[in-house]
Design a protein around this motif. Sequence first.
Motif, PDB file in Angstrom:
ATOM      1  N   ALA A   1       8.045   1.782  11.427  1.00  0.00           N
ATOM      2  CA  ALA A   1       8.621   1.388  10.149  1.00  0.00           C
ATOM      3  C   ALA A   1       7.841   2.009   8.992  1.00  0.00           C
ATOM      4  CB  ALA A   1       8.608  -0.124  10.039  1.00  0.00           C
ATOM      5  N   LEU A   2       6.528   2.101   9.130  1.00  0.00           N
ATOM      6  CA  LEU A   2       5.716   2.695   8.065  1.00  0.00           C
ATOM      7  C   LEU A   2       5.923   4.198   7.989  1.00  0.00           C
ATOM      8  CD1 LEU A   2       2.371   0.696   8.417  1.00  0.00           C
ATOM      9  CD2 LEU A   2       4.255   0.324   6.796  1.00  0.00           C
ATOM     10  N   LYS A   3       6.098   4.836   9.155  1.00  0.00           N
ATOM     11  CA  LYS A   3       6.319   6.281   9.168  1.00  0.00           C
ATOM     12  C   LYS A   3       7.662   6.646   8.534  1.00  0.00           C
ATOM     13  CE  LYS A   3       3.564   7.434  13.264  1.00  0.00           C
ATOM     14  NZ  LYS A   3       3.593   7.949  14.662  1.00  0.00           N
ATOM     15  N   ASN A   4       8.648   5.752   8.674  1.00  0.00           N
ATOM     16  CA  ASN A   4       9.994   6.029   8.162  1.00  0.00           C
ATOM     17  C   ASN A   4      10.178   5.656   6.694  1.00  0.00           C
ATOM     18  OD1 ASN A   4      10.742   6.961  10.699  1.00  0.00           O
ATOM     19  ND2 ASN A   4      11.547   4.966  11.356  1.00  0.00           N
ATOM     20  N   ARG A   5       9.126   5.219   6.026  1.00  0.00           N
ATOM     21  CA  ARG A   5       9.236   4.827   4.611  1.00  0.00           C
ATOM     22  C   ARG A   5       9.608   6.014   3.721  1.00  0.00           C
ATOM     23  NH1 ARG A   5       4.006   1.699   2.608  1.00  0.00           N
ATOM     24  NH2 ARG A   5       5.160   1.895   0.642  1.00  0.00           N
TER      25      ARG A   5
ATOM     26  N   LEU B   1      -0.519  -7.793  16.946  1.00  0.00           N
ATOM     27  CA  LEU B   1       0.931  -7.531  16.901  1.00  0.00           C
ATOM     28  C   LEU B   1       1.557  -7.298  18.270  1.00  0.00           C
ATOM     29  CD1 LEU B   1       0.925  -5.207  13.756  1.00  0.00           C
ATOM     30  CD2 LEU B   1       1.663  -7.588  13.867  1.00  0.00           C
ATOM     31  N   GLY B   2       0.751  -6.930  19.255  1.00  0.00           N
ATOM     32  CA  GLY B   2       1.283  -6.703  20.596  1.00  0.00           C
ATOM     33  C   GLY B   2       2.403  -5.670  20.583  1.00  0.00           C
ATOM     34  N   ASN B   3       3.569  -6.027  21.133  1.00  0.00           N
ATOM     35  CA  ASN B   3       4.713  -5.102  21.203  1.00  0.00           C
ATOM     36  C   ASN B   3       5.242  -4.700  19.834  1.00  0.00           C
ATOM     37  OD1 ASN B   3       4.707  -5.103  24.044  1.00  0.00           O
ATOM     38  ND2 ASN B   3       5.918  -7.000  24.104  1.00  0.00           N
ATOM     39  N   TYR B   4       4.957  -5.509  18.831  1.00  0.00           N
ATOM     40  CA  TYR B   4       5.456  -5.215  17.489  1.00  0.00           C
ATOM     41  C   TYR B   4       4.589  -4.188  16.766  1.00  0.00           C
ATOM     42  CZ  TYR B   4       9.102  -8.765  17.320  1.00  0.00           C
ATOM     43  OH  TYR B   4      10.238  -9.493  17.538  1.00  0.00           O
ATOM     44  N   TYR B   5       3.452  -3.819  17.396  1.00  0.00           N
ATOM     45  CA  TYR B   5       2.593  -2.823  16.759  1.00  0.00           C
ATOM     46  C   TYR B   5       3.346  -1.504  16.601  1.00  0.00           C
ATOM     47  CZ  TYR B   5      -1.185   0.521  16.014  1.00  0.00           C
ATOM     48  OH  TYR B   5      -1.975   1.523  15.505  1.00  0.00           O
ATOM     49  N   ALA B   6       3.971  -1.077  17.676  1.00  0.00           N
ATOM     50  CA  ALA B   6       4.707   0.193  17.634  1.00  0.00           C
ATOM     51  C   ALA B   6       5.867   0.118  16.656  1.00  0.00           C
ATOM     52  CB  ALA B   6       5.219   0.535  19.038  1.00  0.00           C
ATOM     53  N   THR B   7       6.523  -1.061  16.586  1.00  0.00           N
ATOM     54  CA  THR B   7       7.636  -1.244  15.651  1.00  0.00           C
ATOM     55  C   THR B   7       7.152  -1.093  14.213  1.00  0.00           C
ATOM     56  OG1 THR B   7       8.656  -2.791  17.201  1.00  0.00           O
ATOM     57  CG2 THR B   7       9.471  -2.818  14.936  1.00  0.00           C
ATOM     58  N   LEU B   8       5.992  -1.696  13.921  1.00  0.00           N
ATOM     59  CA  LEU B   8       5.435  -1.606  12.570  1.00  0.00           C
ATOM     60  C   LEU B   8       5.025  -0.185  12.243  1.00  0.00           C
ATOM     61  CD1 LEU B   8       4.472  -2.929   9.954  1.00  0.00           C
ATOM     62  CD2 LEU B   8       2.311  -3.484  11.092  1.00  0.00           C
TER      63      LEU B   8
ATOM     64  N   ALA C   1      -3.116   4.818   7.659  1.00  0.00           N
ATOM     65  CA  ALA C   1      -4.533   4.973   8.002  1.00  0.00           C
ATOM     66  C   ALA C   1      -5.145   3.635   8.406  1.00  0.00           C
ATOM     67  CB  ALA C   1      -5.285   5.571   6.814  1.00  0.00           C
ATOM     68  N   GLU C   2      -4.847   2.617   7.649  1.00  0.00           N
ATOM     69  CA  GLU C   2      -5.427   1.303   7.967  1.00  0.00           C
ATOM     70  C   GLU C   2      -4.896   0.770   9.288  1.00  0.00           C
ATOM     71  OE1 GLU C   2      -5.505  -3.281   6.291  1.00  0.00           O
ATOM     72  OE2 GLU C   2      -5.340  -1.629   4.844  1.00  0.00           O
ATOM     73  N   LEU C   3      -3.586   0.934   9.517  1.00  0.00           N
ATOM     74  CA  LEU C   3      -2.985   0.406  10.743  1.00  0.00           C
ATOM     75  C   LEU C   3      -3.528   1.095  11.981  1.00  0.00           C
ATOM     76  CD1 LEU C   3      -0.900  -1.474  12.052  1.00  0.00           C
ATOM     77  CD2 LEU C   3       0.798   0.356  11.752  1.00  0.00           C
ATOM     78  N   THR C   4      -3.660   2.411  11.934  1.00  0.00           N
ATOM     79  CA  THR C   4      -4.075   3.170  13.120  1.00  0.00           C
ATOM     80  C   THR C   4      -5.583   3.141  13.350  1.00  0.00           C
ATOM     81  OG1 THR C   4      -4.099   5.187  11.766  1.00  0.00           O
ATOM     82  CG2 THR C   4      -2.077   4.711  12.991  1.00  0.00           C
ATOM     83  N   ASN C   5      -6.328   2.853  12.308  1.00  0.00           N
ATOM     84  CA  ASN C   5      -7.793   2.878  12.448  1.00  0.00           C
ATOM     85  C   ASN C   5      -8.392   1.499  12.759  1.00  0.00           C
ATOM     86  OD1 ASN C   5      -8.017   5.646  11.933  1.00  0.00           O
ATOM     87  ND2 ASN C   5      -8.076   5.327   9.701  1.00  0.00           N
ATOM     88  N   ASN C   6      -7.559   0.494  12.818  1.00  0.00           N
ATOM     89  CA  ASN C   6      -8.062  -0.858  13.095  1.00  0.00           C
ATOM     90  C   ASN C   6      -7.355  -1.399  14.337  1.00  0.00           C
ATOM     91  OD1 ASN C   6      -8.867  -3.533  13.138  1.00  0.00           O
ATOM     92  ND2 ASN C   6      -8.754  -3.785  10.915  1.00  0.00           N
ATOM     93  N   ASP C   7      -8.063  -1.399  15.477  1.00  0.00           N
ATOM     94  CA  ASP C   7      -7.474  -1.828  16.748  1.00  0.00           C
ATOM     95  C   ASP C   7      -7.096  -3.305  16.762  1.00  0.00           C
ATOM     96  OD1 ASP C   7      -7.693   0.703  17.746  1.00  0.00           O
ATOM     97  OD2 ASP C   7      -9.636   0.336  18.725  1.00  0.00           O
ATOM     98  N   GLN C   8      -7.596  -4.070  15.804  1.00  0.00           N
ATOM     99  CA  GLN C   8      -7.272  -5.491  15.771  1.00  0.00           C
ATOM    100  C   GLN C   8      -5.777  -5.713  15.565  1.00  0.00           C
ATOM    101  OE1 GLN C   8      -9.401  -7.892  16.473  1.00  0.00           O
ATOM    102  NE2 GLN C   8      -7.855  -9.508  16.234  1.00  0.00           N
ATOM    103  N   TYR C   9      -5.133  -4.762  14.861  1.00  0.00           N
ATOM    104  CA  TYR C   9      -3.686  -4.891  14.640  1.00  0.00           C
ATOM    105  C   TYR C   9      -2.923  -4.804  15.960  1.00  0.00           C
ATOM    106  CZ  TYR C   9      -4.329  -4.602   9.598  1.00  0.00           C
ATOM    107  OH  TYR C   9      -4.699  -4.848   8.306  1.00  0.00           O
TER     108      TYR C   9
ATOM    109  N   LEU D   1       0.842  -1.191   0.000  1.00  0.00           N
ATOM    110  CA  LEU D   1       0.000   0.000   0.000  1.00  0.00           C
ATOM    111  C   LEU D   1       0.879   1.244   0.000  1.00  0.00           C
ATOM    112  CD1 LEU D   1      -2.489  -1.106   2.842  1.00  0.00           C
ATOM    113  CD2 LEU D   1      -2.663  -1.597   0.378  1.00  0.00           C
ATOM    114  N   ASP D   2       0.284   2.346  -0.417  1.00  0.00           N
ATOM    115  CA  ASP D   2       1.077   3.592  -0.301  1.00  0.00           C
ATOM    116  C   ASP D   2       1.124   3.997   1.167  1.00  0.00           C
ATOM    117  OD1 ASP D   2      -1.146   5.382   0.407  1.00  0.00           O
ATOM    118  OD2 ASP D   2      -1.817   5.133  -1.656  1.00  0.00           O
ATOM    119  N   LYS D   3       2.048   4.877   1.511  1.00  0.00           N
ATOM    120  CA  LYS D   3       2.350   5.205   2.910  1.00  0.00           C
ATOM    121  C   LYS D   3       1.136   5.687   3.661  1.00  0.00           C
ATOM    122  CE  LYS D   3       5.427   8.069   5.743  1.00  0.00           C
ATOM    123  NZ  LYS D   3       6.572   9.013   5.739  1.00  0.00           N
TER     124      LYS D   3
END
Length: 289
Positions: free
Chosen positions: A285-289, A275-282, A263-271, A256-258
Motif C-alpha cells: 500500500a505504501l509503494k502504491n501511494r 503486523l504478521g500477514n498484514y505487513y506485506a499488505t502495508l 524506510a521506517e517500515l522496512t528497517n524496523n523488524d518489529q513491524y 509521513l512522506d513515501k
Amino acid sequence: MYTYKFTDEQSEKINKQANLFDEFKNIDKKYSFDNSDLTLDRMEYTAPTKEEVEESAKSSLQSYLDQGKNDILEEYSTKVDSINNLQSTNKQNLDTQKESLKNTYSELKQDASMDATSRGLARSSIVVNILDAFDQGMLEEYSKLDQEYNQKFQELEEEKSLLESQKQNALNSFDISYATKLNEKIEEINKEIEEKEKEVLEYNNKIAETEAEYKLNQQKQNQELADFIGKYGSTALNRVKEGEKYNLALSYFYTLDKDEALAELTNNDQYKIELGNYYATLLQALKNR
C-alpha cells in the motif's frame, strides 16, 4: 562532551511512533485472556478514642481556659490590692494623727508647766491635775482615732470578703461556660470524625466497585475471546488483531512522506512481528501511494 538535541519535528515523530506501538500493545491486551487481579489502595483511618477526643478538645481550649481564669483572678486581685493599700494608708494616717496629737499635747503640757513655774505653782495639785487632764484628753483622742480606724478597717475587710465571694461566683460561672464550650468542641470533633469515616467508607466502596467492575469486564472479555476462538479458531483471532494494527499503522505512515514511510517500515523488524500477514499488505500500500 557533545550532546545531540532532537529538533521539534524529530521529537514529534518519535512520540508518534511510540504512541503507535503503545496502541499495538493495547490491541494485544484487548484480544488476550486476562486473569490478573486489580488491587487498588484503600484509605485507612483509625478514629481517635473517646479519651483522645476529650484531650484534643481540652488542648484546643487550654488558652481560653487559662486566659479566662487569669482575667478573673487578676481583676479581683487588683481590687483586693487596692483595699489592702487603703488599709495600709489608713494605718499610716492613724500613726501620723497619733504622733501629731502626742506632739500637740506635749507642747500644751510644756506650756502649762512653764506657766505654773512662772507663778510658783510647779508642784501644786492644780498643775498636776491639769497635766493629768492633758494626758487623759490625749488618750481619749487616741481612742476615737482607734475606733474610727478599726471601724473602717472592718468595713474594708468585709469588702474583701464580698470580693472573694464574687470572685468564686465568677470562677463558677466561667467553669460552666468552659464546660459548655468543651462539650461543643467535643461534638465538633466527633462530627469531623464521622465525616471522615463516611468519606473513607464511600471511597473504599467505590474502590471495591471498581475492582468488581474490572473483574466482571475481565470475565466478559475472556468469555468473548473463548467463544470467538471456539467458533473461528485462534488463527482468525490473530487476523483480527493484525487487521486492527494494520489500520492504525496505515494511518500513521500516511502522515509521513513515501520514502520516509518505506524506510521506517522496512528497517524496523518489529513491524513484521506486530503486523504478521498484514505487513506485506502495508508495504504494498505504501509503494502504491
